[in-house]
Design an enzyme around this catalytic site. Structure first.
Site, PDB file in Angstrom:
ATOM      1  N   ASP A   1       0.953  -1.097  -0.223  1.00  0.00           N
ATOM      2  CA  ASP A   1       0.085  -0.017   0.018  1.00  0.00           C
ATOM      3  C   ASP A   1       0.894   1.184   0.065  1.00  0.00           C
ATOM      4  OD1 ASP A   1      -2.113   1.698   0.345  1.00  0.00           O
ATOM      5  OD2 ASP A   1      -2.391   1.228   2.339  1.00  0.00           O
TER       6      ASP A   1
ATOM      7  N   TYR B   1      -1.696  10.509  -3.020  1.00  0.00           N
ATOM      8  CA  TYR B   1      -1.665  11.645  -3.634  1.00  0.00           C
ATOM      9  C   TYR B   1      -0.756  12.495  -3.134  1.00  0.00           C
ATOM     10  CZ  TYR B   1      -6.501  10.068  -5.590  1.00  0.00           C
ATOM     11  OH  TYR B   1      -7.129   9.277  -6.232  1.00  0.00           O
TER      12      TYR B   1
ATOM     13  N   ARG C   1      -0.284  14.962   9.550  1.00  0.00           N
ATOM     14  CA  ARG C   1      -0.797  14.436  10.268  1.00  0.00           C
ATOM     15  C   ARG C   1      -0.402  14.332  11.795  1.00  0.00           C
ATOM     16  NH1 ARG C   1      -2.121   8.209   7.238  1.00  0.00           N
ATOM     17  NH2 ARG C   1      -2.140   9.238   5.151  1.00  0.00           N
TER      18      ARG C   1
ATOM     19  N   ASP D   1      -3.553   2.443  -5.347  1.00  0.00           N
ATOM     20  CA  ASP D   1      -2.540   2.600  -4.668  1.00  0.00           C
ATOM     21  C   ASP D   1      -2.302   1.382  -3.943  1.00  0.00           C
ATOM     22  OD1 ASP D   1      -4.223   2.966  -2.569  1.00  0.00           O
ATOM     23  OD2 ASP D   1      -2.605   4.080  -1.399  1.00  0.00           O
ATOM     24  N   GLU D   2      -2.971   0.223  -4.296  1.00  0.00           N
ATOM     25  CA  GLU D   2      -2.897  -0.885  -3.427  1.00  0.00           C
ATOM     26  C   GLU D   2      -2.569  -2.240  -4.424  1.00  0.00           C
ATOM     27  OE1 GLU D   2      -5.674  -1.408   0.094  1.00  0.00           O
ATOM     28  OE2 GLU D   2      -6.685  -0.704  -1.823  1.00  0.00           O
TER      29      GLU D   2
END
Ligand code: DCP
Length: 729
Positions: A18, A23, A60, A120-121
């Site tokens: 992942d 993005y 984050r 994206d995985e």
């Protein structure tokens, strides 16, 4: 309680990879000055700074979350860099993300069967590669083990005798006395490390991975330690992992089924399911779901990694929430034309690059009646055979819309034939192309496709012959890669009223035709076109993608021997290993000489007729006379531009420092990650769901699904009971 155990000779090695804050990484590669800075990608609309759809790990750390809008993010992190999703045709343009994902897939596919699961995985079946490594250069024979591999998290592994975690991991990887499946897993760890390093080297993207004996466990593990880390689930740790995993965090249990398990059986963790016999679970949830629940409680999942590097379908969609809902036929047609242009462009490029042709065109829409906005009535999805060429796709899509609208309004008892009824609103539109198959090489198959008998007639008159109700959206139904969450303003077009009159009259005619055709055999629409001599029939994946022979390893062999495991063990050990990833050291070193240079895949848009979508060589191969193609309005992608990217060293060092503090572990982290999934259903375009990560898809599908009571098997003897194998309970 009997617990699953694989036959060690049949153990599979599956990885789930992942990309981290995908993005954001793509945007940072485009603009290297953003590396190391708190960054987020926002959707197209400007309201309150746009909704955040991807948040970098530096941001984050400041408490910025995906559920926030740009303005909120600025409050918690004033220095945040907000990058807008690229826009084309008045809607989000995801092509740069899609292309970046493809770059990564092409690297990961080098080592084994590869399934592109979302933008994206990726799932990888590395069993053969691991077996080969074990036979040729087993880990126990290695003097040195890659530093990055030593940073791996091995669930259930605790450092002993004051050893640091790297020494403990090295010992685990190189054990001579490990059983076969742990040795294979150790090879998997080394192979995935190498792949992740290669992805970084060639694309500059970091990714995280889970390595286990099946897809379900690999997926659970990949999210446990992010960013730029990998987590392995030895068989002996499966029970501990599932014992503590909240039931709602398990794939496919985030919705109503999970709620029902909580409320009706008092289940809080996946491990709690072990208390119930398979009979009991089947009695409550039906034969298949009951067995599935029995299996997942034991970490059993036989799901294969599909050999699929290319999407199963293409789609383009846009949502029109709240006051932006479309209310005139003209405005709907305007947006359908935009969506069809994009779709046609992607079909062109698929045809050119992959020699694939799509057979079915589907229109999905969400609508409500203006006087009845609470109604749960759905706008019916409509499909028809797909004709290539932008103008034809636009024409057919509009006809599908009209048929759908007629049916939708009819469900309210509104008769629109010849009337001026305008009391409807459209809140989402999407158009998709599916049933994509490879073109037979060396034949005139495409020519037949474009100039075939009346099956693919070119006038809209013929279209309704093949109208079929589209299958409802389902997570596995398609992989339409398209826009997201766009809530931008759009202008209603002039002359709408006139349009309504004409189109409503057309609707009436269309309905009459459709009624007549209802009497025809529906099987003659799609099935005839996908079989026969024109194309490879049946399969949706290109034959060129069949990297490995299908393997039928059956996890049902995983039964009968009790697991010895301690729930706390893996938690503790995962908590210990919090060192900075050496992938980040790659950035620290500033040695970018190994970068490939193709890091800014911007496709220049060039208006070309569809015939020009095919390069000269391709035209020869597939033998399509240009005049057979629609030369009207098709758009195509030009060759990618290749730009060298230079990343300032100081930015890279910053990235390395800030990223490490986000390390988390175990089911706590799954919890934390999942809490950030606060999505607003009205902001999600149904057509794009399949491109999103699976957990988002599941969540959205649960919302979209009409409420349904859990299926209960009738008490008493059934034929299924008669054939049901007896289970250890
Ligand atoms: N995405 C989106 N809208 C959403 C969720 C995701 O457009 N509601 C897009 C942006 C993400 C990409 O999909 O970058 C992948 O989603 P992930 O869930 O994998 O999240 P990220 O890759 O951003 O972060 P993580 O590192 O947590 O996986």
């Amino acid at each position: 309680m009997p617990v699953a155990r694989p036959d060690s000779s049949g153990a599979r090695i599956i990885a789930h990879v992942d990309l981290d804050c995908f993005y954001v990484q793509v945007e940072q590669r485009k603009q290297p000055k953003l590396r190391g800075l708190p960054t987020a990608v926002v959707q197209y609309n400007e309201w309150k700074g746009g909704g955040l759809i991807a948040v970098g790990y530096e941001a984050r750390n400041y408490g910025v979350k995906r559920s926030m809008r740009g303005d909120e993010a600025k409050e918690v992190c004033p220095q945040i860099e907000l990058v807008q999703v690229p826009v084309a045709r008045g809607k989000a343009d995801l092509s740069s993300y899609r292309n970046a994902g493809s770059e990564v897939v092409s690297i990961l596919a080098r080592k084994g069967r590869c399934e592109r699961a979302s933008i994206d995985e990726v799932y990888l079946d590395l069993t053969d590669a691991a077996e080969a490594m074990l036979a040729e250069t087993p880990p126990e024979s290695l003097d040195e083990v890659d530093e990055e591999a030593l940073k791996s998290h091995i669930l259930g592994l605790e450092s002993k005798d004051g050893n640091d975690s790297k020494a403990t991991v090295k010992e685990w990887l190189c054990r001579c006395d490990a059983d076969h499946r742990d040795k294979l897993l150790a090879c998997g760890v080394l192979i995935v490390t190498e792949l992740r390093m290669q992805v970084l080297k060639e694309t500059e993207f970091t990714c995280s991975a889970g390595i286990a004996h099946n897809k379900m466990l690999a997926k659970l593990a990949s999210g446990m330690n992010k960013p730029a880390q990998q987590t392995t689930v030895p068989f002996s740790s499966v029970k501990g992992l599932l014992d503590s995993l909240p039931i709602k965090k398990m794939k496919q249990l985030g919705g109503k089924l999970g709620t029902s398990l909580q409320n009706e059986l008092g289940v809080t963790t996946v491990g709690d399911l072990l208390k119930f016999s398979e009979d009991k679970l089947q009695e409550s949830y039906g034969f298949n779901t009951g067995t599935w629940l029995w299996n997942i409680a034991r970490g059993i999942s036989g799901e294969e990694v599909q050999a699929r590097l290319l999407p199963k379908s293409h789609g383009s969609g846009k949502s029109f929430p709240g006051p932006r809902a479309l209310k005139t036929v003209a405005s709907v047609q305007h947006w359908l034309n935009q969506l069809c242009e994009e779709l046609s462009e992607r079909l062109c490029s698929d045809l050119e690059q992959n020699k694939r042709i799509a057979h079915t065109l589907t229109l999905h829409a969400s609508a409500f009646k203006s006087s009845d906005s609470d109604s749960r009535k759905k706008f019916p999805s409509k499909s028809c055979p797909l004709r290539y060429g932008t103008a034809k796709i636009q024409e057919d899509t509009f006809n599908l819309f009209q048929a759908g609208l007629r049916e939708f309004l009819g469900s309210f008892g509104v008769k629109t034939q010849g009337s001026h009824y305008s009391g409807w609103r459209i809140t989402a539109l999407s158009v998709s192309a599916s049933k994509i198959v490879p073109v037979l090489s060396g034949t005139c198959s495409i020519m037949k496709y474009f100039n075939g008998p009346d099956k693919f007639g070119s006038t809209s008159e013929q279209l309704p012959d093949n109208f079929i109700d589209a299958a409802p959206l389902s997570p596995s139904g398609s992989e339409s890669y398209s826009t997201l969450n766009s809530t931008e303003l759009q202008n209603e077009l002039p002359g709408e009223q006139v349009w309504i009159e004409h189109s409503m009259a057309d609707l009436g005619q269309l309905e009459m035709k459709a009624n007549t055709w209802n009497g025809l055999d529906p099987s003659c629409s799609i099935s005839k076109q996908t079989s026969g001599q024109w194309f490879h029939s049946g399969t949706e994946s290109s034959s060129s993608l069949d990297q490995n022979k299908p393997q039928n390893r059956d996890d049902s062999r995983m039964r009968s021997v009790p697991i010895k495991s301690n729930q706390q063990e893996h938690k503790k050990s995962a908590l210990k290993d919090k060192g900075a990833s050496s992938i980040l050291n790659f950035f620290k070193s500033g040695d970018l000489s190994c970068s490939s240079g193709n890091h800014d895949t911007e496709h220049a848009e060039t208006l070309l007729p569809l015939g020009d979508c095919l390069s000269e060589s391709n035209k020869k191969q597939v033998n399509i006379p240009k005049e057979r193609l629609d030369n009207s309005t098709g758009d195509c992608l030009s060759e990618s531009n290749q730009n060298q990217v230079n990343i300032p060293k100081e930015r890279l060092a910053e990235a390395a420092t800030t990223s490490t503090s986000t390390d988390r572990c175990g089911s706590d982290q799954i919890q934390q990650r999942s809490e950030s999934w606060k999505l607003r259903i009205e902001e999600i375009d149904p057509s794009v769901i399949d491109e999103l990560p699976k957990e988002i898809q599941d969540e959205i599908q649960a919302w979209l699904r009409p409420s349904k009571r859990p299926h209960r098997v009738k008490q008493g003897f059934t034929i299924a009971d008669y054939f049901s194998p007896s289970k250890n309970r």
